[in-house]
Design a protein around this motif. Structure first.
Motif, mmCIF file in Angstrom:
data_model
loop_
_atom_site.group_PDB
_atom_site.id
_atom_site.type_symbol
_atom_site.label_atom_id
_atom_site.label_comp_id
_atom_site.label_asym_id
_atom_site.label_seq_id
_atom_site.Cartn_x
_atom_site.Cartn_y
_atom_site.Cartn_z
ATOM 1 N N ALA A 1 0.829 -1.241 0.099
ATOM 2 C CA ALA A 1 -0.148 -0.121 -0.068
ATOM 3 C C ALA A 1 0.842 1.224 0.042
ATOM 4 N N PHE A 2 2.098 1.086 0.036
ATOM 5 C CA PHE A 2 2.944 2.378 0.069
ATOM 6 C C PHE A 2 2.724 3.521 -0.906
ATOM 7 N N PHE B 1 -1.683 10.874 1.171
ATOM 8 C CA PHE B 1 -1.067 11.864 1.986
ATOM 9 C C PHE B 1 -0.380 12.784 1.320
ATOM 10 N N ALA B 2 -0.515 12.990 0.038
ATOM 11 C CA ALA B 2 0.212 13.893 -0.757
ATOM 12 C C ALA B 2 1.551 14.089 -0.385
ATOM 13 N N THR B 3 2.518 12.907 -0.426
ATOM 14 C CA THR B 3 3.733 12.753 -0.166
ATOM 15 C C THR B 3 4.382 11.695 -1.153
ATOM 16 N N ASP B 4 5.625 11.458 -0.915
ATOM 17 C CA ASP B 4 6.154 10.452 -1.670
ATOM 18 C C ASP B 4 6.294 9.021 -0.906
ATOM 19 N N VAL B 5 6.849 7.993 -1.465
ATOM 20 C CA VAL B 5 6.802 6.559 -0.784
ATOM 21 C C VAL B 5 7.835 6.722 0.225
ATOM 22 N N GLU B 6 9.012 7.591 0.055
ATOM 23 C CA GLU B 6 10.084 7.710 0.917
ATOM 24 C C GLU B 6 9.647 8.057 2.391
ATOM 25 N N SER C 1 -3.469 11.920 8.717
ATOM 26 C CA SER C 1 -2.233 12.603 8.014
ATOM 27 C C SER C 1 -1.200 11.833 8.370
ATOM 28 N N LEU C 2 0.054 11.946 7.547
ATOM 29 C CA LEU C 2 1.192 10.788 7.654
ATOM 30 C C LEU C 2 2.020 11.078 9.089
#
Length: 396
Positions: free
Chosen positions: A26-27, A34-39, A91-92
């Motif tokens: 699910a990454f 969450f509007a971010t990247d996998v890292e 949120s993340l």
């Protein structure tokens, strides 16, 4: 050991693999959510690892002071509530914090399971039980990503944590109804204020420390494989991503089979006998793997043979190292289990990070770390045997 109790301990042993592997597919979806990247999503995994390393050291003294059931019930309840918090994460940052708390709860099962086995079994019986529990540790990394992918496609990423919530709630009910207190009530309880002193004593217990480090280095080799194999298989040798699971699963199957064979082996010779011999086989496979990786062969299959040997041998190394380390710990089995897990996990996480640091676009970093783990495992095994003779430790 009764089957019902073995099933409960097996379910508790699954907390770690499930919480780590279940949500890996699910990454990318979570990164979008969450509007971010996998890292950045991977930070939630790092938070879980940190929680595991810290939490195990907390539960050991608690389990020795208040018994096995109380700390375990608290930990499983905490894991359940934190899993629900993960499912509801807006949120993340919320998810990362919830994952840390989830680890603090989940490691109770890891610590108490080893302590319960030590309470109920002698070293040979312990090795048999730990071998049976390895079945869970081997199957979970195979089935968890598959199940997580199915839940992701059908119900979205929060459903993965909802499933973990339901699973841990069932485990909580099973522990409350059917897991007896295994710490003898008629003996002295270890005071909490002596926790640091007990850990210092364990560091001075050379047979315990040697077996713990030998097992930790075996786990480290497995983490190096987990960290390096996606690049080696998929990017370096062009294995389709959808076929990676089959290669990963075949090695896990070797691990499972050898763990079950070990339950038969230790009935004929003790766990220490097989531990001292299997580390040499692990080292030989690691040396062959490094030599083939250095040759940079055009085909993958030659690498797969020694790699299979390395991973399969862990089915003998891990349960026997655990049984030998826990032997003789008695009423301090909780603290011993906690330090054992924390040491092994810290070494393993360092090995996985080292694979990334040494990355050079070849299979050599993974092979080098696995070989290095083999060299150190043999070294500590030999030193442990010397320490056992020196202190008059009974041969296992």
């Amino acid at each position: 050991m009764p089957l019902r109790l073995l099933l409960i301990l097996g379910a508790l042993s699954a907390f770690g693999p499930l919480a780590i592997d279940f949500y890996l597919p699910a990454f990318p979806t979570m990164a979008q959510a969450f509007a971010t990247d996998v890292e950045h999503v991977q930070l939630s995994l790092a938070a879980y690892f940190i929680g595991l390393a810290i939490g195990q050291l907390m539960y050991g003294p608690l389990a020795d002071r208040f018994g096995r059931r109380g700390p375990l019930l608290f930990g499983v309840l905490l894991f359940t509530l934190a899993s629900l918090a993960c499912a509801l994460a807006p949120s993340l940052e919320w998810l990362i914090a919830a994952r840390f708390v989830q680890a603090l709860g989940g490691c109770a099962g890891m610590v108490v399971t080893r302590a319960v086995v030590r309470d109920l079994c002698d070293p040979i019986a312990s090795a048999k039980v730990f071998s049976q529990l390895m079945l869970v540790m081997g199957l979970a990394p195979i089935l968890a990503p598959l199940g997580g992918g199915l839940l992701l496609s059908g119900f979205g990423w929060p459903s993965i944590f909802v499933c973990l919530t339901l699973f841990s709630a069932l485990c909580l009910l099973a522990v409350a109804l059917w897991l007896p207190e295994t710490l003898a009530a008629d003996g002295p309880k270890a005071p909490l204020r002596g926790a640091l002193g007990e850990y210092l004593r364990l560091f001075g217990d050379l047979p315990f420390l040697g077996h713990a480090l030998t097992g930790g280095l075996a786990v480290a080799g497995m983490f190096a494989y987990i960290a390096g194999s996606p690049f080696v298989f998929i990017e370096l040798y062009g294995v389709p991503a959808q076929h990676y699971g089959w290669l990963f699963g075949s090695n896990a199957l070797g691990f499972i089979l050898m763990a079950q064979v070990n339950a038969w082996l230790v009935a004929r010779h003790g766990p220490g006998y097989w531990l001292r011999r299997m580390v040499w086989f692990y080292l030989a496979c690691g040396a062959a793997l490094l030599a083939l990786a250095a040759a940079q062969l055009p085909d993958l299959w030659p690498l797969l043979l020694p790699l299979f040997g390395c991973i399969a041998s862990l089915g003998v190394l891990l349960p026997n190292a655990t049984a030998c380390a826990m032997a003789g710990q008695g009423r301090h089995a909780g603290s011993a289990s906690a330090l054992l897990g924390s040491l092994q996990f810290s070494i393993a996480a360092s090995a996985a990070a080292l694979v990334g640091v040494l990355h050079d676009g070849s299979a050599q970093p993974m092979a080098l770390v696995i070989f290095g783990c083999g060299v150190l495992a043999v070294t500590f095994s030999r030193l442990t045997r010397w320490a056992e003779h020196r202190v008059g430790h009974p041969e296992l």
